[in-house]
Design a protein around this motif. Structure first.
Motif, PDB file in Angstrom:
ATOM      1  N   TYR A   1      -9.541   2.775 -17.390  1.00 51.60           N
ATOM      2  CA  TYR A   1      -8.792   2.899 -16.139  1.00 51.60           C
ATOM      3  C   TYR A   1      -7.638   1.909 -16.135  1.00 51.60           C
ATOM      4  O   TYR A   1      -7.599   0.949 -16.902  1.00 51.60           O
ATOM      5  N   VAL A   2      -6.720   2.167 -15.184  1.00 53.45           N
ATOM      6  CA  VAL A   2      -5.628   1.239 -14.894  1.00 53.45           C
ATOM      7  C   VAL A   2      -5.655   0.961 -13.400  1.00 53.45           C
ATOM      8  O   VAL A   2      -5.632   1.893 -12.589  1.00 53.45           O
ATOM      9  N   ASP A   3      -5.726  -0.334 -13.042  1.00 57.24           N
ATOM     10  CA  ASP A   3      -5.718  -0.749 -11.635  1.00 57.24           C
ATOM     11  C   ASP A   3      -4.347  -1.304 -11.273  1.00 57.24           C
ATOM     12  O   ASP A   3      -3.831  -2.197 -11.964  1.00 57.24           O
ATOM     13  N   LEU A   4      -3.781  -0.774 -10.200  1.00 54.55           N
ATOM     14  CA  LEU A   4      -2.533  -1.301  -9.640  1.00 54.55           C
ATOM     15  C   LEU A   4      -2.896  -1.907  -8.284  1.00 54.55           C
ATOM     16  O   LEU A   4      -3.345  -1.202  -7.383  1.00 54.55           O
ATOM     17  N   THR A   5      -2.694  -3.217  -8.153  1.00 56.92           N
ATOM     18  CA  THR A   5      -3.104  -3.938  -6.948  1.00 56.92           C
ATOM     19  C   THR A   5      -1.891  -4.537  -6.251  1.00 56.92           C
ATOM     20  O   THR A   5      -1.043  -5.178  -6.895  1.00 56.92           O
ATOM     21  N   VAL A   6      -1.817  -4.324  -4.918  1.00 56.82           N
ATOM     22  CA  VAL A   6      -0.762  -4.903  -4.087  1.00 56.82           C
ATOM     23  C   VAL A   6      -1.433  -5.792  -3.047  1.00 56.82           C
ATOM     24  O   VAL A   6      -2.224  -5.311  -2.227  1.00 56.82           O
ATOM     25  N   ALA A   7      -1.128  -7.097  -3.105  1.00 60.73           N
ATOM     26  CA  ALA A   7      -1.668  -8.060  -2.134  1.00 60.73           C
ATOM     27  C   ALA A   7      -0.525  -8.611  -1.294  1.00 60.73           C
ATOM     28  O   ALA A   7       0.596  -8.808  -1.791  1.00 60.73           O
ATOM     29  N   ASP A   8      -0.803  -8.827   0.006  1.00 64.38           N
ATOM     30  CA  ASP A   8       0.228  -9.382   0.887  1.00 64.38           C
ATOM     31  C   ASP A   8      -0.397 -10.437   1.797  1.00 64.38           C
ATOM     32  O   ASP A   8      -1.616 -10.623   1.800  1.00 64.38           O
ATOM     33  N   ASP A   9       0.477 -11.126   2.575  1.00 61.08           N
ATOM     34  CA  ASP A   9       0.002 -12.158   3.500  1.00 61.08           C
ATOM     35  C   ASP A   9       0.276 -11.770   4.947  1.00 61.08           C
ATOM     36  O   ASP A   9       0.381 -12.617   5.828  1.00 61.08           O
ATOM     37  N   GLY A  10       0.387 -10.447   5.185  1.00 60.23           N
ATOM     38  CA  GLY A  10       0.673  -9.985   6.533  1.00 60.23           C
ATOM     39  C   GLY A  10      -0.587  -9.781   7.355  1.00 60.23           C
ATOM     40  O   GLY A  10      -1.707 -10.095   6.915  1.00 60.23           O
ATOM     41  N   PRO A  11      -0.443  -9.270   8.573  1.00 61.70           N
ATOM     42  CA  PRO A  11      -1.600  -9.012   9.430  1.00 61.70           C
ATOM     43  C   PRO A  11      -2.485  -7.921   8.822  1.00 61.70           C
ATOM     44  O   PRO A  11      -1.998  -7.071   8.064  1.00 61.70           O
ATOM     45  N   PRO A  12      -3.783  -7.928   9.136  1.00 57.98           N
ATOM     46  CA  PRO A  12      -4.689  -6.909   8.567  1.00 57.98           C
ATOM     47  C   PRO A  12      -4.253  -5.495   8.964  1.00 57.98           C
ATOM     48  O   PRO A  12      -3.768  -5.270  10.082  1.00 57.98           O
ATOM     49  N   ILE A  13      -4.424  -4.577   8.054  1.00 59.73           N
ATOM     50  CA  ILE A  13      -4.133  -3.173   8.351  1.00 59.73           C
ATOM     51  C   ILE A  13      -5.110  -2.689   9.414  1.00 59.73           C
ATOM     52  O   ILE A  13      -6.307  -2.973   9.368  1.00 59.73           O
ATOM     53  N   ALA A  14      -4.612  -1.978  10.409  1.00 58.41           N
ATOM     54  CA  ALA A  14      -5.452  -1.471  11.495  1.00 58.41           C
ATOM     55  C   ALA A  14      -6.573  -0.596  10.932  1.00 58.41           C
ATOM     56  O   ALA A  14      -6.416   0.069   9.896  1.00 58.41           O
ATOM     57  N   ASP A  15      -7.704  -0.597  11.625  1.00 61.85           N
ATOM     58  CA  ASP A  15      -8.870   0.147  11.142  1.00 61.85           C
ATOM     59  C   ASP A  15      -8.554   1.626  10.928  1.00 61.85           C
ATOM     60  O   ASP A  15      -8.979   2.221   9.927  1.00 61.85           O
ATOM     61  N   ALA A  16      -7.846   2.248  11.855  1.00 62.67           N
ATOM     62  CA  ALA A  16      -7.532   3.675  11.725  1.00 62.67           C
ATOM     63  C   ALA A  16      -6.681   3.931  10.489  1.00 62.67           C
ATOM     64  O   ALA A  16      -6.927   4.872   9.721  1.00 62.67           O
ATOM     65  N   ASP A  17      -5.667   3.069  10.276  1.00 59.21           N
ATOM     66  CA  ASP A  17      -4.825   3.224   9.092  1.00 59.21           C
ATOM     67  C   ASP A  17      -5.607   2.934   7.814  1.00 59.21           C
ATOM     68  O   ASP A  17      -5.381   3.571   6.776  1.00 59.21           O
ATOM     69  N   ARG A  18      -6.544   1.981   7.887  1.00 56.69           N
ATOM     70  CA  ARG A  18      -7.360   1.651   6.718  1.00 56.69           C
ATOM     71  C   ARG A  18      -8.246   2.845   6.321  1.00 56.69           C
ATOM     72  O   ARG A  18      -8.403   3.150   5.137  1.00 56.69           O
ATOM     73  N   ASP A  19      -8.814   3.504   7.330  1.00 64.84           N
ATOM     74  CA  ASP A  19      -9.641   4.680   7.034  1.00 64.84           C
ATOM     75  C   ASP A  19      -8.828   5.779   6.373  1.00 64.84           C
ATOM     76  O   ASP A  19      -9.293   6.461   5.455  1.00 64.84           O
ATOM     77  N   VAL A  20      -7.608   5.975   6.838  1.00 67.11           N
ATOM     78  CA  VAL A  20      -6.734   6.968   6.225  1.00 67.11           C
ATOM     79  C   VAL A  20      -6.400   6.572   4.787  1.00 67.11           C
ATOM     80  O   VAL A  20      -6.390   7.401   3.872  1.00 67.11           O
ATOM     81  N   LEU A  21      -6.149   5.291   4.556  1.00 67.55           N
ATOM     82  CA  LEU A  21      -5.765   4.803   3.239  1.00 67.55           C
ATOM     83  C   LEU A  21      -6.848   5.044   2.204  1.00 67.55           C
ATOM     84  O   LEU A  21      -6.564   5.485   1.078  1.00 67.55           O
ATOM     85  N   VAL A  22      -8.102   4.776   2.546  1.00 71.88           N
ATOM     86  CA  VAL A  22      -9.195   4.905   1.573  1.00 71.88           C
ATOM     87  C   VAL A  22      -9.828   6.291   1.610  1.00 71.88           C
ATOM     88  O   VAL A  22     -10.769   6.567   0.860  1.00 71.88           O
ATOM     89  N   GLY A  23      -9.344   7.178   2.504  1.00 74.17           N
ATOM     90  CA  GLY A  23      -9.850   8.552   2.535  1.00 74.17           C
ATOM     91  C   GLY A  23     -11.043   8.763   3.423  1.00 74.17           C
ATOM     92  O   GLY A  23     -11.649   9.842   3.396  1.00 74.17           O
TER      93      GLY A  23
ATOM     94  N   TYR B   1      -9.873  -1.071  -0.504  1.00 79.63           N
ATOM     95  CA  TYR B   1      -9.236  -2.080   0.351  1.00 79.63           C
ATOM     96  C   TYR B   1     -10.168  -3.273   0.511  1.00 79.63           C
ATOM     97  O   TYR B   1     -11.387  -3.128   0.614  1.00 79.63           O
ATOM     98  N   GLU B   2      -9.553  -4.454   0.535  1.00 76.27           N
ATOM     99  CA  GLU B   2     -10.281  -5.669   0.900  1.00 76.27           C
ATOM    100  C   GLU B   2      -9.292  -6.636   1.543  1.00 76.27           C
ATOM    101  O   GLU B   2      -8.081  -6.546   1.319  1.00 76.27           O
ATOM    102  N   SER B   3      -9.821  -7.518   2.341  1.00 74.74           N
ATOM    103  CA  SER B   3      -8.943  -8.477   3.022  1.00 74.74           C
ATOM    104  C   SER B   3      -8.551  -9.598   2.062  1.00 74.74           C
ATOM    105  O   SER B   3      -9.301  -9.939   1.148  1.00 74.74           O
ATOM    106  N   ASN B   4      -7.366 -10.143   2.296  1.00 73.11           N
ATOM    107  CA  ASN B   4      -6.870 -11.251   1.486  1.00 73.11           C
ATOM    108  C   ASN B   4      -7.197 -12.570   2.194  1.00 73.11           C
ATOM    109  O   ASN B   4      -7.315 -12.619   3.417  1.00 73.11           O
ATOM    110  N   GLU B   5      -7.386 -13.581   1.431  1.00 77.11           N
ATOM    111  CA  GLU B   5      -7.701 -14.896   2.008  1.00 77.11           C
ATOM    112  C   GLU B   5      -6.543 -15.855   1.770  1.00 77.11           C
ATOM    113  O   GLU B   5      -5.988 -15.894   0.659  1.00 77.11           O
ATOM    114  N   PRO B   6      -6.138 -16.608   2.779  1.00 76.13           N
ATOM    115  CA  PRO B   6      -6.738 -16.690   4.127  1.00 76.13           C
ATOM    116  C   PRO B   6      -6.257 -15.593   5.072  1.00 76.13           C
ATOM    117  O   PRO B   6      -6.812 -15.409   6.148  1.00 76.13           O
TER     118      PRO B   6
END
Length: 646
Positions: free
Chosen positions: A525-547, A576-581
């Protein structure tokens, strides 16, 4: 006197002689000889035709039946033509070779034709053949024993120009007659019971029943005294004609219930659709392997149990379906009820069709589950696409209208002009994206290409740095990383990065983009990962993102849905997973191309020596189920297609 003798005598006493037509009175001997000769020829012809299809079930028995009929007809003709009692007796006894073959072969044909040939073991066949063999011996020795014929003489039939053998029958003859009729009746019942219910084979069954009925009706007429001549061989003329017509017109041995039954069993067993048969109390009486998989059960566990115990939600659905409704709306009682059954983990959609099982009356229900997951997913995708497109375009149109009003008040304001142009460009880009998505939705199967995802990331980072200079972008990339994906991968990366930047409330947003090559359980496999330091993605948008939610009911826009859809179409996954901090980490996993040889390696390295790793280490790690990073054995320039990184 034997009981059967009394029955025959009673029939003889009540029988009224039927005058023969004038055309048959002179000369009858020639007429009889001609008809019997035709019977012999037709019987042999049928035997030849059937033997050419000897691979079909029952063909050997039917061939023997036709030859036995021909033998009987031939020696009966010789018996009638013989001028002496000695010759008549000789030919009459020889005719029993054919007489005994007919009922036995008819019965064995019926067994084979109806799929019961396994009952004909060698021992049983010998037991069935013993009485016919004994009858031939008894018939040949009856002149001395009197067991078949107790007395015999040549008698000229009144008003006929032919002498016939008149005999008194002995006990062995009546025993044989009972046995012969038992075999014939059993064979006929087998055919009627096993075949007549199948519409495909009803014409064949009628032909077979007529073929066997004609000679035995003639035989009964002779034994009861209704006819002075044995009409049995003439009955076989009818049999030969019927059988010949059956072969030519109805493909008597090409379409038969054995093949039909086996085909139906194989069809149901191998159907991709799940099929469950229920009795009138809602209990499972049978199900095919596909149904076992869908319902998560086994045949042994399910049979005899209520459907509500095996699959409660399906049972409720079946009970709610009107099996008497005609989905075409053209009548009542002949259609199937249709509903949807949804299975989770993984989520699958099944179209449930409930049909009545009838055998004179409704005896149960047949439940068929067809996997319509792809169809439902396409319907949902199209609906989502249309809804979001209308939503986004409506917002864009409102913004354009506002800019237009502002420009009316201040025509020379460059900021308004730039904002209007930017919004128009966004609308054009949205329409183009939707057009490309629609093109993929219209395809039966997604078209996958071999792409270098590192090149896609480099191009996206370059565009981001040009358009948004205040964003800090860190990357950790190998030289290249080839994946199998649709050509919309660039849109997925663009939407994922754009979402991370636009929703970041920091004055200087930070992004980190990495690409890893992994081996998991032997698969690459090939994993492409994008990490940011912004506010958490809203739950509804997160559900759409992961299907988890394909409907976009609560989502804010099309972008994250497109990310998931493009990755899913490519056969990949989104996690999806949250970034720390603070922040978000989204990983797109794609499959690597097959057929490439890799060595285990560190992230981004092109030299395995830097990490002291080798192929055996990869295998050990892969066997343990742990992800292992790998590198291509050949360079990107050697990869089919000749693509290169920027």
């Amino acid at each position: 006197m034997w009981p059967l003798d009394r029955v025959v005598e009673a029939l003889r006493s009540t029988a009224t002689p039927v005058p023969l037509p004038v055309a048959l009175e002179q000369p009858l001997s020639l007429t009889v000889a001609t008809v019997l000769a035709v019977a012999v020829v037709l019987a042999v012809a049928v035997a030849v035709v059937v033997w050419r299809r000897r691979a079909r079930p029952g063909s050997a028995s039917l061939t023997a039946l036709a030859l036995g009929a021909g033998w009987w007809s031939l020696f009966y003709a010789l018996e009638l033509a013989s001028p002496t009692l000695t010759g008549t007796l000789r030919f009459g006894r020889l005719s029993y070779v054919g007489i005994v073959v007919v009922p036995l072969t008819w019965f064995t044909f019926a067994l084979a034709y109806t799929g019961r040939e396994r009952l004909l073991t060698r021992r049983r066949l010998l037991a069935l053949a013993a009485p016919p063999a004994a009858m031939v011996v008894f018939a040949w020795t009856t002149l001395s024993t009197g067991l078949v014929w107790t007395s015999y003489e040549l008698v000229t039939v009144p008003r006929l120009s032919v002498a016939v053998l008149s005999v008194e029958y002995g006990p062995v003859f009546w025993l044989w007659t009972a046995y012969a009729y038992a075999l014939t009746a059993a064979g006929t019942l087998l055919l009627v019971w096993s075949v007549a219910r199948a519409r495909t084979f009803r014409l064949q069954t009628v032909a077979l029943v007529l073929a066997v009925a004609a000679p035995w009706i003639g035989n009964l007429a002779f034994l009861s005294g209704l006819s002075p001549l044995d009409l049995t061989p003439l009955g076989f003329v009818v049999s030969a004609v019927v059988l010949g017509s059956g072969f030519h017109r109805y493909r008597l041995l090409d379409l038969h219930p054995v093949t039909g039954g086996i085909a139906r069993e194989e069809l149901v067993e191998r159907l991709p659709e799940a099929v469950v048969a229920l009795d009138d109390r809602g209990r499972v009486v049978d199900l095919n392997p596909s149904a076992e998989s869908v319902l998560g059960t086994t045949l042994d566990d399910a049979v005899g149990a209520a459907l509500g115990t095996v699959a409660p939600s399906l049972a409720d659905l079946v009970e709610s379906v009107d099996v008497g409704a005609d989905p075409r709306g053209e009548g009542e009682g002949e259609g199937d009820g249709v509903a949807d059954y949804v299975v989770s983990d993984p989520r699958r959609y099944y179209e449930v069709r409930v049909s009545p099982l009838r055998s004179g009356r409704t005896a149960g229900r047949l439940v068929t589950l067809s996997d319509v997951t792809d169809r439902r997913r396409r319907e949902q995708e199209v609906a989502v696409l249309n809804r979001v497109l209308r939503h986004d375009l409506r917002n864009d149109v409102a913004v354009v209208e506002n800019y237009a009003q502002l420009l009316q008040r201040d025509p020379g304001n460059e900021a308004y002009v730039e904002g209007l142009a930017e919004r128009a460009a966004g609308m054009r880009e949205l329409v183009e994206t939707v057009r490309r998505v629609e093109r993929h939705l219209d395809a039966d199967e997604p078209t996958l290409s071999t792409l270098d995802v590192v090149r896609v990331v480099r191009e996206e980072v370059a565009e981001l740095e040009r358009s948004t200079p205040d964003v800090t972008v860190e990357t950790e990339l190998p030289v290249d990383a080839w994946i199998r994906a649709t050509d919309l991968v660039g849109s997925a990366v663009d939407n994922l990065v754009e979402n991370a930047v636009e929703h970041n409330d920091s004055s200087s947003p930070w992004l980190r983009i990495t690409v890893d090559r992994l081996v998991v359980d032997g698969d690459r496999y090939v994993d492409l990962t994008v990490a940011d330091d912004g506010p958490p993605i809203a739950d509804a948008d997160r559900d759409v993102l992961v299907g988890a939610d394909p409907t976009l009911d609560e989502a804010s826009g099309l972008g994250l849905w497109l990310v998931h859809w493009i990755v899913a179409e490519s056969g990949g996954t989104v996690t999806y997973e949250s970034n720390e901090p603070r922040g978000n980490v989204v990983t797109l996993r794609f499959r690597a191309p097959e057929g490439e040889q890799y060595h285990a390696s560190g992230k981004g390295s092109s030299d395995p020596a830097e990490h002291g790793s080798s192929a055996p280490d990869e295998q050990d790690s892969a066997d343990a189920g742990e992800p292992t990073r790998y590198r291509p054995e050949r360079s990107r320039d050697e990869f089919p297609g000749g693509a290169s990184t920027s």
